[in-house]
Design an enzyme around this catalytic site. Structure first.
Site, short mmCIF file in Angstrom:
data_model
loop_
_atom_site.label_atom_id
_atom_site.label_comp_id
_atom_site.label_asym_id
_atom_site.label_seq_id
_atom_site.Cartn_x
_atom_site.Cartn_y
_atom_site.Cartn_z
N ASP A 16 0.85 -1.19 0.00
CA ASP A 16 0.00 0.00 0.00
C ASP A 16 0.89 1.24 0.00
O ASP A 16 1.60 1.51 0.96
CB ASP A 16 -0.90 -0.02 1.24
CG ASP A 16 -2.01 1.03 1.17
OD1 ASP A 16 -2.08 1.74 0.16
OD2 ASP A 16 -2.79 1.11 2.13
N ASP A 112 -2.77 2.54 -6.44
CA ASP A 112 -1.67 2.64 -5.47
C ASP A 112 -1.58 1.47 -4.50
O ASP A 112 -0.90 1.56 -3.48
CB ASP A 112 -1.79 3.94 -4.69
CG ASP A 112 -3.05 4.00 -3.84
OD1 ASP A 112 -3.96 3.18 -4.06
OD2 ASP A 112 -3.13 4.87 -2.95
N GLU A 113 -2.22 0.35 -4.80
CA GLU A 113 -2.11 -0.79 -3.91
C GLU A 113 -2.35 -2.09 -4.66
O GLU A 113 -3.03 -2.12 -5.68
CB GLU A 113 -3.09 -0.68 -2.74
CG GLU A 113 -4.54 -0.68 -3.16
CD GLU A 113 -5.48 -0.70 -1.97
OE1 GLU A 113 -5.30 -1.54 -1.08
OE2 GLU A 113 -6.42 0.13 -1.95
#
Length: 404
Positions: A16, A112-113
């Protein structure tokens, strides 16, 4: 290193990125490092919403979904940057390429993860060593910080990655659940938002431990089948594999109706679309999905049938949102002739617990206002009077929906 890996089961990491948009801006312009920074909407408009902010800004109370004018009031020297979509996409692609250097089993969840299955990567070191390698590589190669959760399944890995930010690495085993996870309030559980937490609180379920030990019938009555799924998660059960092709999946949920008589009145047909939107919304909620693609099917009295769809930047779930996506499709493609059948289908589905935190790059402000699973929404609307609800349409009754 095999001794660090289970003989049965998996080892999964959840990576993350920390304050991703802000971190990308800092990597691009080093003069921003260590300063309170917010990525937000139009700085010249008071309606701008904070999409993300640096940890330095958070120290002043600046938060995601906060109106920009309020953020500036809390932090007068706040630096504001407008989102740079291409810059974030490029950084995201580079981030996932780094993960694929470790394992082919990488599943992006959002920009983003993502998850990475390292069960067969023991030659590269222990799970902790691999996590440290990833974290160090992303910092050295991309100048981007991240937090990583290490666990036997996706749910626990996600919970673990949230426990230490920024630049944290957390191991969460099933045996740790009673001491580490169960004491947390339900709102802290991945997949549970404000509204679900309120429903659970109404039946005296306040902690994740309460949820783990709740009665099945009580949960089903309050939340439907979703309640039983959440109970499984609360007990650390999650059999979902890390699927590199998950983003390409094309599951669908839809409803159609054969009209009792052929209809050529636009108002009546839109009312039917409203009814179908409610049906699709209910089925999505029941199965725990949101849709990123809405299509409309029109069959005329001569049995000629057309289907037209549109992609949705931000996953949707509500009946009104589905209707607003379907309405222009119908109006643009209906030729004015009498209609025998109408249908709406939600495609490109994403699981609710994977979708609730995503902010689409092109509709981030709208998403920030409307996303019901962001904790700050209720506070914003009650304090500043910005309603996230829209009026529906009057829907004719008496039609019986037929599931596709």
């Amino acid at each position: 290193m095999k001794e660090f890996y289970p003989k049965k089961g998996r080892v999964i990491l959840h990576v993350d990125m920390n304050s991703f948009f802000a971190s990308v801006e800092m990597a691009y312009d080093h003069s921003l490092k260590g300063k309170p920074l917010a990525v937000a909407g139009d700085e010249e408009k008071r309606k701008g919403i904070v999409v993300t902010c640096s940890y330095e800004a958070r120290k002043y109370g600046v938060k995601t979904t906060m109106p920009l004018w309020e953020a500036r009031k809390l932090c007068p020297h706040l630096i504001v940057k407008k989102p740079n979509f291409e810059r974030y996409r490029t950084a995201s692609q580079a981030m996932f390429e780094e993960l694929r250097q470790i394992s082919e089993l990488v599943e992006p969840v959002s920009i983003d993860e993502g998850y990475i299955d390292i069960t067969d990567c023991y030659e590269l070191g222990s799970p902790m060593q691999i996590a440290e390698t990833i974290q160090r590589s992303l910092l050295e190669q991309l100048d981007l910080p991240c937090s990583i959760g290490i666990a036997p399944n996706k749910f626990l890995a996600k919970m673990a990655s949230d426990m230490k930010k920024p630049l944290g690495i957390t191991i969460l085993r099933k045996r740790d659940i009673p001491a580490v996870v169960w004491p947390l309030p339900t709102i802290e559980m991945h997949g549970i938002g404000e509204k679900t937490a309120e429903k659970l609180k109404a039946i005296q379920i306040n902690t994740i431990g309460d949820l783990a030990h709740a009665h099945d019938m009580q949960l089903r009555a309050a939340l439907g089948i979703r309640g039983l799924q959440l109970k499984e998660r609360a007990n650390g059960k999650d059999a979902r594999p890390v699927d590199p092709d998950a983003a390409e999946g094309n599951k669908s949920i839809g409803s159609s109706i054969t009209l009792p008589r052929d209809i050529a009145n636009q108002s009546q047909l839109l009312s039917v679309l409203g009814d179908l939107s409610k049906s699709v919304s209910q089925r999505l909620k029941h199965k725990g999905y949101l849709t990123k693609n809405v299509s409309v099917t029109i069959r005329y009295k001569d049995r000629k049938t057309i289907s037209r769809g549109r992609k949705i930047n931000n996953p949707i779930l509500g009946a009104e949102e589905i209707f607003q996506a379907a309405k222009p499709l119908f109006i643009d493609n209906w030729n004015g002739n009498s209609v025998r059948l109408l249908g709406i289908t939600g495609q490109d589905l994403v699981e609710e617990d994977r979708a609730f935190e995503q902010l689409d790059l092109f509709s981030y402000e709208k998403a920030a206002r409307k996303e019901p699973l962001y904790k700050a929404i209720d506070k914003i609307t009650s304090k500043y009077g910005t309603s996230i609800l829209q009026k529906g349409i009057d829907v004719q009754r008496g039609f019986k929906n037929k599931k596709m």
